[in-house]
Design a protein around this motif. Sequence first.
Motif, PDB file in Angstrom:
ATOM      1  N   ASN A   1      34.933  -3.672  -3.714  1.00 25.49           N
ATOM      2  CA  ASN A   1      35.934  -4.014  -2.694  1.00 25.49           C
ATOM      3  C   ASN A   1      36.735  -2.800  -2.197  1.00 25.49           C
ATOM      4  O   ASN A   1      37.968  -2.860  -2.078  1.00 25.49           O
ATOM      5  CB  ASN A   1      36.894  -5.079  -3.243  1.00 25.49           C
ATOM      6  CG  ASN A   1      36.174  -6.354  -3.633  1.00 25.49           C
ATOM      7  OD1 ASN A   1      35.225  -6.765  -2.966  1.00 25.49           O
ATOM      8  ND2 ASN A   1      36.614  -6.983  -4.695  1.00 25.49           N
ATOM      9  N   GLN A   2      36.033  -1.740  -1.906  1.00 27.31           N
ATOM     10  CA  GLN A   2      36.680  -0.526  -1.415  1.00 27.31           C
ATOM     11  C   GLN A   2      36.536  -0.411   0.106  1.00 27.31           C
ATOM     12  O   GLN A   2      35.601  -0.952   0.683  1.00 27.31           O
ATOM     13  CB  GLN A   2      36.074   0.710  -2.083  1.00 27.31           C
ATOM     14  CG  GLN A   2      36.356   0.795  -3.570  1.00 27.31           C
ATOM     15  CD  GLN A   2      37.839   0.894  -3.870  1.00 27.31           C
ATOM     16  OE1 GLN A   2      38.545   1.736  -3.334  1.00 27.31           O
ATOM     17  NE2 GLN A   2      38.327  -0.015  -4.721  1.00 27.31           N
ATOM     18  N   PRO A   3      37.462   0.288   0.767  1.00 28.35           N
ATOM     19  CA  PRO A   3      37.367   0.452   2.225  1.00 28.35           C
ATOM     20  C   PRO A   3      36.148   1.289   2.622  1.00 28.35           C
ATOM     21  O   PRO A   3      35.545   1.981   1.788  1.00 28.35           O
ATOM     22  CB  PRO A   3      38.675   1.166   2.593  1.00 28.35           C
ATOM     23  CG  PRO A   3      39.138   1.813   1.331  1.00 28.35           C
ATOM     24  CD  PRO A   3      38.672   0.926   0.219  1.00 28.35           C
TER      25      PRO A   3
ATOM     26  N   LEU B   1      23.930   6.270 -11.224  1.00 24.38           N
ATOM     27  CA  LEU B   1      23.679   5.170 -10.292  1.00 24.38           C
ATOM     28  C   LEU B   1      25.017   4.563  -9.896  1.00 24.38           C
ATOM     29  O   LEU B   1      25.782   4.127 -10.761  1.00 24.38           O
ATOM     30  CB  LEU B   1      22.788   4.107 -10.945  1.00 24.38           C
ATOM     31  CG  LEU B   1      22.597   2.798 -10.160  1.00 24.38           C
ATOM     32  CD1 LEU B   1      21.902   3.056  -8.826  1.00 24.38           C
ATOM     33  CD2 LEU B   1      21.813   1.775 -10.994  1.00 24.38           C
ATOM     34  N   ILE B   2      25.300   4.542  -8.602  1.00 27.64           N
ATOM     35  CA  ILE B   2      26.541   3.967  -8.084  1.00 27.64           C
ATOM     36  C   ILE B   2      26.210   2.678  -7.347  1.00 27.64           C
ATOM     37  O   ILE B   2      25.433   2.686  -6.381  1.00 27.64           O
ATOM     38  CB  ILE B   2      27.252   4.937  -7.111  1.00 27.64           C
ATOM     39  CG1 ILE B   2      27.419   6.326  -7.740  1.00 27.64           C
ATOM     40  CG2 ILE B   2      28.591   4.358  -6.679  1.00 27.64           C
ATOM     41  CD1 ILE B   2      28.304   6.369  -8.946  1.00 27.64           C
ATOM     42  N   LEU B   3      26.773   1.562  -7.798  1.00 29.37           N
ATOM     43  CA  LEU B   3      26.592   0.283  -7.124  1.00 29.37           C
ATOM     44  C   LEU B   3      27.891  -0.062  -6.408  1.00 29.37           C
ATOM     45  O   LEU B   3      28.899  -0.369  -7.056  1.00 29.37           O
ATOM     46  CB  LEU B   3      26.224  -0.822  -8.114  1.00 29.37           C
ATOM     47  CG  LEU B   3      24.893  -0.638  -8.855  1.00 29.37           C
ATOM     48  CD1 LEU B   3      25.108   0.034 -10.198  1.00 29.37           C
ATOM     49  CD2 LEU B   3      24.200  -1.983  -9.060  1.00 29.37           C
ATOM     50  N   ILE B   4      27.854   0.006  -5.087  1.00 30.07           N
ATOM     51  CA  ILE B   4      29.068  -0.222  -4.304  1.00 30.07           C
ATOM     52  C   ILE B   4      28.898  -1.471  -3.437  1.00 30.07           C
ATOM     53  O   ILE B   4      27.861  -1.671  -2.809  1.00 30.07           O
ATOM     54  CB  ILE B   4      29.415   1.019  -3.436  1.00 30.07           C
ATOM     55  CG1 ILE B   4      30.750   0.828  -2.728  1.00 30.07           C
ATOM     56  CG2 ILE B   4      28.300   1.349  -2.445  1.00 30.07           C
ATOM     57  CD1 ILE B   4      31.299   2.123  -2.116  1.00 30.07           C
ATOM     58  N   GLY B   5      29.908  -2.325  -3.451  1.00 30.85           N
ATOM     59  CA  GLY B   5      29.812  -3.561  -2.673  1.00 30.85           C
ATOM     60  C   GLY B   5      31.060  -4.409  -2.840  1.00 30.85           C
ATOM     61  O   GLY B   5      32.001  -4.034  -3.531  1.00 30.85           O
ATOM     62  N   SER B   6      31.029  -5.565  -2.216  1.00 26.79           N
ATOM     63  CA  SER B   6      32.195  -6.450  -2.254  1.00 26.79           C
ATOM     64  C   SER B   6      31.920  -7.675  -3.107  1.00 26.79           C
ATOM     65  O   SER B   6      30.786  -8.119  -3.239  1.00 26.79           O
ATOM     66  CB  SER B   6      32.571  -6.892  -0.832  1.00 26.79           C
ATOM     67  OG  SER B   6      31.495  -7.579  -0.217  1.00 26.79           O
ATOM     68  N   CYS B   7      32.981  -8.200  -3.700  1.00 34.33           N
ATOM     69  CA  CYS B   7      32.937  -9.458  -4.452  1.00 34.33           C
ATOM     70  C   CYS B   7      33.671 -10.513  -3.643  1.00 34.33           C
ATOM     71  O   CYS B   7      34.847 -10.348  -3.315  1.00 34.33           O
ATOM     72  CB  CYS B   7      33.611  -9.300  -5.811  1.00 34.33           C
ATOM     73  SG  CYS B   7      32.597  -8.492  -7.039  1.00 34.33           S
ATOM     74  N   ARG B   8      32.985 -11.611  -3.320  1.00 39.57           N
ATOM     75  CA  ARG B   8      33.595 -12.641  -2.472  1.00 39.57           C
ATOM     76  C   ARG B   8      34.470 -13.607  -3.256  1.00 39.57           C
ATOM     77  O   ARG B   8      35.275 -14.320  -2.677  1.00 39.57           O
ATOM     78  CB  ARG B   8      32.492 -13.422  -1.748  1.00 39.57           C
ATOM     79  CG  ARG B   8      31.606 -12.590  -0.842  1.00 39.57           C
ATOM     80  CD  ARG B   8      30.359 -13.358  -0.452  1.00 39.57           C
ATOM     81  NE  ARG B   8      29.553 -13.680  -1.623  1.00 39.57           N
ATOM     82  CZ  ARG B   8      28.454 -14.422  -1.596  1.00 39.57           C
ATOM     83  NH1 ARG B   8      28.036 -14.938  -0.445  1.00 39.57           N
ATOM     84  NH2 ARG B   8      27.773 -14.669  -2.700  1.00 39.57           N
ATOM     85  N   GLY B   9      34.303 -13.655  -4.569  1.00 35.92           N
ATOM     86  CA  GLY B   9      35.088 -14.606  -5.361  1.00 35.92           C
ATOM     87  C   GLY B   9      34.692 -14.560  -6.823  1.00 35.92           C
ATOM     88  O   GLY B   9      34.088 -13.597  -7.305  1.00 35.92           O
ATOM     89  N   GLU B  10      35.016 -15.637  -7.539  1.00 38.63           N
ATOM     90  CA  GLU B  10      34.789 -15.687  -8.978  1.00 38.63           C
ATOM     91  C   GLU B  10      33.308 -15.594  -9.338  1.00 38.63           C
ATOM     92  O   GLU B  10      32.939 -14.959 -10.324  1.00 38.63           O
ATOM     93  CB  GLU B  10      35.388 -16.972  -9.561  1.00 38.63           C
ATOM     94  CG  GLU B  10      36.918 -17.003  -9.518  1.00 38.63           C
ATOM     95  CD  GLU B  10      37.468 -18.287 -10.119  1.00 38.63           C
ATOM     96  OE1 GLU B  10      36.663 -19.089 -10.645  1.00 38.63           O
ATOM     97  OE2 GLU B  10      38.695 -18.484 -10.067  1.00 38.63           O
TER      98      GLU B  10
END
Length: 486
Positions: A353-355, A317-326
């Motif tokens: 946080n990958q392109p 299972l791959i969870l890909i996404g961005s983190c906006r902060g703490e």
Amino acid sequence: DDNEDDGTFVIGFFHPNCSAGGGGERVLWKSIQALGELKAGKMTKRRTKTKKDDDLAGLIGNSDDIRLRNCRNLSVVVYTVDEPSENYDKEVMEKVLERFSIRIPSSLSVHFVHLHEVKYLLNKPKRLTMIAESWGTMKLAWYALNVVNPHVFMDTTGCAFTFFVAKVLAGCKVGTYTHYPTISTDMLSLVWERRPSYNNNTQITANPLVTYAKLVYYTIFAICYGFVGSLADLTMVNSSWTKGHIQYLWKLAGKIHIVFPPVDTKSLKDFRLVERENMILSIGQFRPEKDHSLQLKSFAKLLDMHDGVVKEAGVTLILIGSCRGEDDQERVDQLQKLAKELNVQDHVKFVLNQPYSVLKDYLSRASVGIHTMWNEHFGIGVVEMMAAGLVTVAHDSGGPKSDIILRPWDVKNLSLLESDSPTGCLASTVDEYATAMYEILKRDASSIEIMKIRENGRKSAERFSDQVFMDSFKNTMLSSSIFKTR
């Protein structure tokens, strides 16, 4: 500066985090790109002819029409809380091109109004969040409009209380592209039924008095939200689900137009449908409403099914996404802890946080897509997975149910008939998700049944392509009163 004295027609976009890389920003920059095409005289390309098209044909043939003159004299302003820098404009345009493959026509003037000094107005309070945040956006809009007061104030962030500032206090026409309602009847039901959720904690649900107080607060806010929302001269929404809620709340609003958000289906539809890996992919920012914990629990259930046959096949299972902060990073830490508690940590990978190129690589290799947000307003990630050829299991609610996976595969009916044309699966519980994923994975990735779903999903995703959005946005803008301002 651009102003009405020199004939320039200014549209100001209220999008404080315009340089972020999410779906909302993709809508912003595609909208601006569409306006650039209007300025260059490139009108819509409709596949089917409607009465509205006849009206637009008459418009195009009349060079003196006020709408065409305003298109030719168009200039765009973006209100942002980003700090200015010497090369800010250039860097943002380069980021937009890299992240979204969107190039803004050089003929369109785009200026930025920096509101970094009052960025604190967007700080999230701990109490009375909706009222405090709305008041903060109103004050931010007031600062913005005191710097540049456009002909049209265009909100693309769902900050409806800014409409009052723009229309009543500043005298602008108001347009909006609303991704989701700030409050909905579902939220009211959640409080009334005292069901715990990420925005209705157990301390509230356990206390009847606090529950009723919150219900009164929500009701008063909903009435105010309906009033300010109805001030919009043009309302565009991203899905049937959002339209239903906005139509109910903004009772005095005019026609509400569904303009599906743009998805880069073009670069995804060339991926091979065969030779996929035993990989389940999740796309989405690590926000509480995305309910990543449901994905982990469903995955753990999947690995335990039928004596661990899926586990032995090396499914990940791959969870890909961005983190906006703490806060988001803390959420990821908790999810990693949950993965260990469920004993699936060796089969789960977090990609942060990958392109976009990294996301596309995973989309080209994964077999199954998973989405677990309850009442997702639309579901760009769901469309991306379908366009890339993944068999997608989405939540049985919101946009995925009402607009995207219109023909779900009933996994209880294990055979697919020739007349069937399923485009994916819908689920809502741990058992339903695990069962759906198991039925997909137990078949060969290149089996006739699975290939049929992949092909159907990819074809269905074309309804949400960049070109469809561009045509729909331009058509809606031109046929409204937005460009009729003198």
